[in-house]
Design an enzyme around this catalytic site. Structure first.
Site: not given
Ligand code: APR
Length: 177
Positions: A33, A121
């Site tokens: 995000d 997630s």
């Molecule tokens: N590109 C690809 N994958 C990524 C990137 C990127 N730039 N940044 C992080 N990831 C990976 C992480 O390593 C993880 O495997 O994306 C996956 C999902 O992690 P999160 O981004 O933390 O998402 P999620 O677990 O669904 O949690 C969502 O986190 O950032 C906040 O606003 C968001 O509240 C929401 C929650």
């Protein structure tokens, strides 16, 4: 539909639609995000704010998906979806699968031909990677989508390996249920 695995940064993918692992406020966060809003620029947040001022006044429910502009990303759209937070008490697998099927439904409605997904997630929302990968691959393969290419973009080698295993073998039941 072709399913591809890529290790890298989802904000650098040249696809029609990039899926964001958002939260229900749609107002940004960390992880994917944060990266999407940082690299995509203020146009994405402005579009999200419009959604919140309109029919998504209460936020985007878990498992749902909605599209906005991709701003400065090398894509046409961002499709925001809200993954379920992992729970040991309650099986939220259908909600996780819905993130993929709903995002593909929205992508198809837009006429997107290629869609990049993160491992929804599996970061802040703590879903075990191995199971999340199986749910993701199965949901995409079972969807009747018009999208031609689905690209799972994994941020690190561990996630990439988990998706390789999921893509190679039949999905198994959730280990702790
Ligand atoms: N590109 C690809 N994958 C990524 C990137 C990127 N730039 N940044 C992080 N990831 C990976 C992480 O390593 C993880 O495997 O994306 C996956 C999902 O992690 P999160 O981004 O933390 O998402 P999620 O677990 O669904 O949690 C969502 O986190 O950032 C906040 O606003 C968001 O509240 C929401 C929650």
């Amino acid at each position: 539909m072709e399913v591809r695995l890529v290790q890298g940064d989802i904000t650098r993918q040249h696809v029609d639609a990039v899926v964001n692992a958002a939260n229900s406020t749609l107002l940004g966060g960390g992880g994917v995000d944060g990266a999407i809003h940082r690299r995509g620029g203020p146009a994405i947040l402005a579009a999200c704010r419009e959604l919140r001022a309109g029919h998504l006044g209460g936020g985007l429910p878990t498992g749902h998906a909605v599209a906005t502009t991709a701003g400065d990303l090398p894509a046409r759209w961002v499709i925001h979806t809200v993954g379920p937070v992992y729970s040991e008490r309650e099986d939220r697998t259908p909600l996780l699968a819905s993130c993929y099927t709903e995002s593909l439904r929205v992508a198809g409605g837009l006429g997107a031909r290629s869609v990049a997904f993160p491992a929804v997630s599996t970061g802040v929302y703590r879903w075990p990677l191995e199971h999340a990968a199986q749910v993701a691959v199965r949901a995409v393969r079972e969807s009747s989508t018009t999208v031609g290419e689905v690209r799972f973009v994994l941020f690190d080698a561990q996630a990439f390996a988990a998706f390789e295993r999921a893509a190679a073998g039949p999905g198994t039941s959730r280990p702790d249920l």
